[in-house]
Enzyme design. Structure first.
Site, PDB file in Angstrom:
ATOM      1  N   SER A   8       6.973  -4.330 -26.079  1.00 10.03           N
ATOM      2  CA  SER A   8       6.379  -3.111 -26.615  1.00 10.03           C
ATOM      3  C   SER A   8       5.172  -2.616 -25.836  1.00 10.03           C
ATOM      4  O   SER A   8       4.883  -1.424 -25.870  1.00 10.03           O
ATOM      5  CB  SER A   8       6.034  -3.282 -28.093  1.00 10.03           C
ATOM      6  OG  SER A   8       5.292  -4.442 -28.309  1.00 10.03           O
ATOM      7  N   HIS A  39      12.339  -1.161 -29.886  1.00  9.34           N
ATOM      8  CA  HIS A  39      12.195  -0.065 -28.923  1.00  9.34           C
ATOM      9  C   HIS A  39      13.499   0.241 -28.184  1.00  9.34           C
ATOM     10  O   HIS A  39      13.509   1.046 -27.255  1.00  9.34           O
ATOM     11  CB  HIS A  39      11.089  -0.384 -27.923  1.00  9.34           C
ATOM     12  CG  HIS A  39       9.773  -0.629 -28.586  1.00  9.34           C
ATOM     13  ND1 HIS A  39       8.948   0.389 -28.995  1.00  9.34           N
ATOM     14  CD2 HIS A  39       9.165  -1.783 -28.966  1.00  9.34           C
ATOM     15  CE1 HIS A  39       7.875  -0.127 -29.575  1.00  9.34           C
ATOM     16  NE2 HIS A  39       7.987  -1.439 -29.577  1.00  9.34           N
ATOM     17  N   LYS A  55      11.177   4.205 -35.510  1.00  7.78           N
ATOM     18  CA  LYS A  55      10.875   4.599 -34.138  1.00  7.78           C
ATOM     19  C   LYS A  55      11.906   5.650 -33.690  1.00  7.78           C
ATOM     20  O   LYS A  55      11.829   6.775 -34.145  1.00  7.78           O
ATOM     21  CB  LYS A  55      10.791   3.355 -33.259  1.00  7.78           C
ATOM     22  CG  LYS A  55       9.520   2.572 -33.642  1.00  7.78           C
ATOM     23  CD  LYS A  55       9.337   1.233 -33.030  1.00  7.78           C
ATOM     24  CE  LYS A  55       7.995   0.674 -33.510  1.00  7.78           C
ATOM     25  NZ  LYS A  55       7.884  -0.767 -33.399  1.00  7.78           N
TER      26      LYS A  55
HETATM   27  C1  LIG Z   1       7.198  -1.688 -34.411  1.00  8.27           C
HETATM   28  C2  LIG Z   1       7.714  -3.055 -34.158  1.00  8.27           C
HETATM   29  C3  LIG Z   1       8.040  -3.916 -35.200  1.00  8.27           C
HETATM   30  C4  LIG Z   1       7.713  -3.600 -36.619  1.00  8.27           C
HETATM   31  O1  LIG Z   1       8.524  -2.620 -37.143  1.00  8.27           O
HETATM   32  P1  LIG Z   1       7.970  -1.727 -38.335  1.00  8.27           P
HETATM   33  O2  LIG Z   1       9.165  -1.106 -38.928  1.00  8.27           O
HETATM   34  O3  LIG Z   1       7.013  -0.758 -37.722  1.00  8.27           O
HETATM   35  O4  LIG Z   1       7.267  -2.670 -39.283  1.00  8.27           O
HETATM   36  C5  LIG Z   1       8.633  -5.122 -34.880  1.00  8.27           C
HETATM   37  N1  LIG Z   1       8.857  -5.478 -33.607  1.00  8.27           N
HETATM   38  C6  LIG Z   1       8.515  -4.693 -32.575  1.00  8.27           C
HETATM   39  C7  LIG Z   1       8.781  -5.146 -31.172  1.00  8.27           C
HETATM   40  C8  LIG Z   1       7.920  -3.457 -32.813  1.00  8.27           C
HETATM   41  O5  LIG Z   1       7.561  -2.679 -31.795  1.00  8.27           O
END
Ligand SMILES: *Cc1c(COP(=O)(O)O)cnc(C)c1O
Length: 398
Positions: free
Chosen positions: A186, A214, A245
């Site tokens: 990320s 992602h 996302k």
């Molecule tokens: C954003 C994210 C999460 C968490 O997901 P949410 O739905 O925002 O709680 C988990 N793992 C990664 C790699 C992320 O980027």
């Protein structure tokens, strides 16, 4: 009061290291052009990779979902909060991921954070302390917390170092072995070597948990994510995709063999002991999956890929370095916290919102500008940010 003054001292220490964070208040929907703290900015910081977060069809679907199901689920899934909307979404997601999983079933969660806690605790639970969890060193905080919450022995292997992982797997005598990794890292945007990782897991009898936060919606011809990108299929795979996302709404899902999912329903505490997400969200997400998997998704992914190439070609950096990443996450590594903050502030002066990411989110001395691109950006937006970064690095305010 001593307790409060202890906390104040800690907060002052954050200030001294330039690590205090503040939240900016947005008055507009998530989109490239936003009004934040009263200022109009061109933003390069959301994870709304396909530009779906304020898509009119999703807004309409959420309205429709609220009309049909109300706004609250009223209870946890195992009590009375599991609605037709959740069930239909889970069926749709299982079907979508079915080319990559044996006997695929999917489970919808309120957040990806909770999904990760659920998967890591539940998969290791039957073995008690006789479980080994192998965690990639750049994994997301939610995976680190899930590993801590499990009773497994946790071993961290170096970023991308499959040889080190193999040594650990070979010497493990644990009843249950789990390898867990982000697919797209990320803060760096690079990809985990999933085909080789899956090979190791199959060889040593370990689950491979893939956090595709992602990748889902972004990677693969149809947006099925990292498993499609690498053409993987295996009963050893446990897949976690987030829906806040690229999917533009919120929540997350785990997809795996039906037996794994049934075990999560029975035993995963972050699934069981929380109120089910609003059914209207699940209803809207049906439209997200339709957009992602259809023609519009393909067009948006192609445009996003074009913007990534354009940004890479337009940045001409001297001291700073653009980290090699093929994804929408494009980090410019600066090093020092104060320099990264000054760079971000200088961009902000010019109406550009590019966040400075500092430790502990990234390793010490790798503070950076994290540019995230979205299919909602235009080529002109990308030209503007690249030229501004080039000028800020040269110390010449454009
Ligand atoms: C954003 C994210 C999460 C968490 O997901 P949410 O739905 O925002 O709680 C988990 N793992 C990664 C790699 C992320 O980027």
């Amino acid at each position: 009061m001593q307790l409060l003054s202890d906390l104040e001292q800690q907060l002052n220490a954050l200030d001294a290291q330039q690590l205090r964070r503040r939240r900016r208040i947005a008055d507009t929907p998530c989109a490239p052009h936003v009004t934040v703290d009263g200022r109009k900015l061109l933003a390069f910081c959301s994870n709304d990779y396909l530009g779906l977060a304020s898509h009119p069809r999703l807004v309409e679907a959420l309205h429709e979902g609220a009309t049909r199901y109300g706004v609250g689920s009223g209870a946890s899934h195992l009590i009375s909060g599991h609605s037709r909307a959740h069930a239909l979404l889970e069926e749709r997601l299982a079907d979508f991921l079915s080319p990559h999983l044996e006997q695929a079933r999917a489970l919808y969660f309120c957040t990806g954070y909770m999904a990760n806690l659920a998967v890591l605790t539940a998969l290791t639970a039957p073995a008690g302390r006789d479980a080994d969890l192998f965690s990639e060193s750049l994994n997301h905080a939610s995976l680190i917390d899930g590993a801590r919450l499990s009773r497994a022995r946790v071993q961290v292997y170096a970023h991308g170092d499959n040889a080190a992982l193999e040594v650990l797997l070979k010497s493990s005598t644990a009843k249950t072995k789990v390898v867990v990794t982000d697919s797209v890292f990320s803060m760096d945007g690079d990809l985990a070597p999933l085909p080789a990782l899956l090979g190791l897991c199959e060889r040593y009898g370990a689950w491979l948990v893939v956090d595709d936060a992602h990748g889902f919606g972004v990677l693969g011809k149809y947006g099925r994510g990292a498993l499609e990108h690498f053409r993987l299929r295996s009963p050893y795979l446990v897949y976690m995709g987030t829906l806040g996302k690229a999917a533009g709404v919120g929540g997350a899902f785990v997809a795996a063999h039906a037996t794994v999912i049934e075990w999560l329903v029975q035993r995963a505490r972050p699934y069981i002991y929380t109120t089910a997400a609003a059914p209207a969200l699940a209803h809207a997400l049906m439209t997200s999956v339709e957009l992602i998997s259809g023609h519009e998704g393909a067009i948006r992914r192609a445009h996003l890929q074009q913007l990534v190439g354009q940004l890479q070609a337009a940045l001409h950096l001297q001291r700073w370095t653009l980290f090699p990443s093929q994804t929408a996450i494009q980090p410019v590594i600066i090093g020092r916290n104060d320099e990264a903050l000054r760079a971000s502030a200088a961009l902000h002066e010019q109406g550009l919102w590019v966040p400075a990411i500092r430790p502990p989110t990234v390793p010490a001395d790798t503070a950076r500008l994290r540019i995230t691109l979205s299919a909602a950006h235009t080529a002109a937006d990308v030209t503007r940010v690249a030229e501004a970064i080039n000028a800020v690095e040269a110390g010449v305010p454009a």
